[in-house]
Design an enzyme around this catalytic site. Structure first.
Site, PDB file in Angstrom:
ATOM      1  CE  LYS A   1      36.952  33.538  42.441  1.00  0.00           C
ATOM      2  NZ  LYS A   1      38.280  33.974  42.488  1.00  0.00           N
TER       3      LYS A   1
ATOM      4  CE1 TYR B   1      38.199  36.878  42.721  1.00  0.00           C
ATOM      5  CE2 TYR B   1      36.468  37.865  40.940  1.00  0.00           C
ATOM      6  CZ  TYR B   1      38.125  37.044  40.983  1.00  0.00           C
ATOM      7  OH  TYR B   1      38.693  36.851  40.608  1.00  0.00           O
TER       8      TYR B   1
END
Lengths: 296, 296
Positions: free
Chosen positions: A159, A131
């Protein structure tokens, strides 16, 4: 699991306690709407503000309410040993995957970020989503660091932060990330306002804030973009511009919280203090946008 | 309590657990060296990485070991309710004051920062030091925000970030803060490398990282600066330049941890992972500087 629309719900509080009933309602709505995965305890899910016991309860409630939809659980924390404990808790709760941002207080070196992922991925039994959210973590991933982290075992997806709005620049950015990471690692985009651009540029997943509260509002955009119908996706994104403008002005978290409160999905003041809800005049603006766009 | 040299010790870990014996040794050294206050659980004390139970143990150990020297305890946390709980714990442990930085994950508005201080100060029985450390909190205080927060009950001091090295610019900065806050609020400086400049510019307290590990190294500087002997203070600061250069290259935390490990004051690898100690070649450089400057 790492393609399509991943919906990140709020973790609503009521009087500073986890509002499990409201949360169950939110997640159930997502499953019924047909999102491809649920992202529990993302930034929108206030993971950084909750203690370990609360996070366990949230993860269990998410898995219980999502039915057949896979749940990705955020395990970020400042200390590696805490991340490892949260990874265990998430797996025990039935998470299909975990999501890890390198949260920082002291500025971290690349070696330290890599070391965090190395330690955590070594003991996982489920895949991990890297992330990258520099606005909250204050860590900047170079493509070289992407490459090192993505080569670790159990890393299945990244991500990435919002891509540039210019399609050529967006394509260059996504291509650069794709070149840096192994083929089996999915590259997904965040930043709802530029998601159409990111998906057109080659991202196969959209990690979405809006989808976590009003999934119906963005499913047409997601489906069109993932089918390669860029014109429809762009038109949908353009239609939602009043929402993106609100996000830009106040941050997506405060705006979706105001939407959820306006729609009665959660109790008033659902965010963890010191974060305040929007002021009254901005709530009126949110209510108008909700009405105009037919959100809810 | 909010004048003179305030020494911020490390909170050493051993195998990821609080090393109470080493910590007691560190704090006892500070009291014996004659520092004016001890800052437990500051950034150097890794407060952000420790859980509530650990922080309670650290606060109690600090108060027990500091003897007559007042202990200021850091109570920062992302969530207001957690800060309030930590404030209670610190007061119960015998803290003479508390230190609060507005830690952020989601970017905070000025209203949210003010609201945090308003809620926390309302229920305090001890004075509070406002801790402005933009490098770790990612909150920027305007002078207007200083003014609003400093006017709250129980606010006794502000710990400002490093001042400019140019004496005129430093004086302007400190004067601007002084004009913004009430007379009874002490303005103190952090950033050891520019502390001599900050004290010459009118700060009455120095919140020091070096003093938390090798207090003898900076007491002459502090005493000279607080007595108005700027020439001696500047010469002392210049003498310590190799240390400031190490701080600039690696961050003060990693360098003082390496010093403490080199001197045998704490066990190896005393920092919370993912923070790593310095690499071997830099540890050698630290050891040389310790030897050359007669630290320890």
């Amino acid at each position: 699991m790492f393609t399509g629309l991943s919906a990140f719900p709020l973790t609503p509080l009521r009087d500073d306690r986890f509002d499990e009933r409201a949360y169950t309602g939110l997640v159930t709505r997502l499953a019924e709407a047909g999102v491809d995965s649920v992202g529990a305890l993302g930034s929108t899910g206030s993971y950084a503000y909750l203690d370990r016991e609360e996070r366990g309860r949230v993860a269990r409630a998410a898995v219980r309410s999502a039915g057949e939809v896979p749940v990705i659980v955020g395990i970020g924390s400042l200390r590696t040993s805490h991340v490892r404990a949260l990874a265990e808790d998430a797996q025990r709760a039935g998470a299909a995957a975990v999501l890890l941002a390198p949260v920082s207080y002291q500025k971290l070196t690349d070696e330290e970020v890599f070391g965090l992922y190395e330690e955590v991925t070594a003991e996982l039994s489920v895949p991990l989503v890297v992330y990258d959210n520099p606005a909250t973590t204050h860590v900047t991933f170079s493509d070289e660091l992407y490459a090192r982290v993505a080569a670790l075992p159990n890393v299945a997806a990244i991500k990435i932060p919002p891509v540039p709005l210019d399609p050529v620049a967006a394509r260059e950015r996504v291509d650069a990330v794709r070149r840096a990471v192994p083929d089996h690692v999915s590259v997904g985009v965040s930043g709802d306002g530029s998601a159409a651009t990111g998906l057109a540029a080659g991202c196969r997943a959209w990690y979405s804030v809006v989808a976590g509260t009003v999934p119906g509002a963005v499913l047409p955009l997601a489906r069109a973009a993932l089918d390669g119908d860029t014109a429809t996706a762009d038109a949908e994104s353009e239609r939602l511009r009043p929402l993106w403008d609100l996000f830009a002005a106040h941050g997506s978290l405060r705006v979706v919280a105001a939407i959820a409160e306006h729609l009665g999905l959660v109790a008033p003041h659902c965010l963890p203090r010191p974060i305040l809800g929007l002021p009254a005049d901005q709530r009126e603006r949110v209510a108008r946008v909700v009405g105009d766009l037919g959100l809810g």
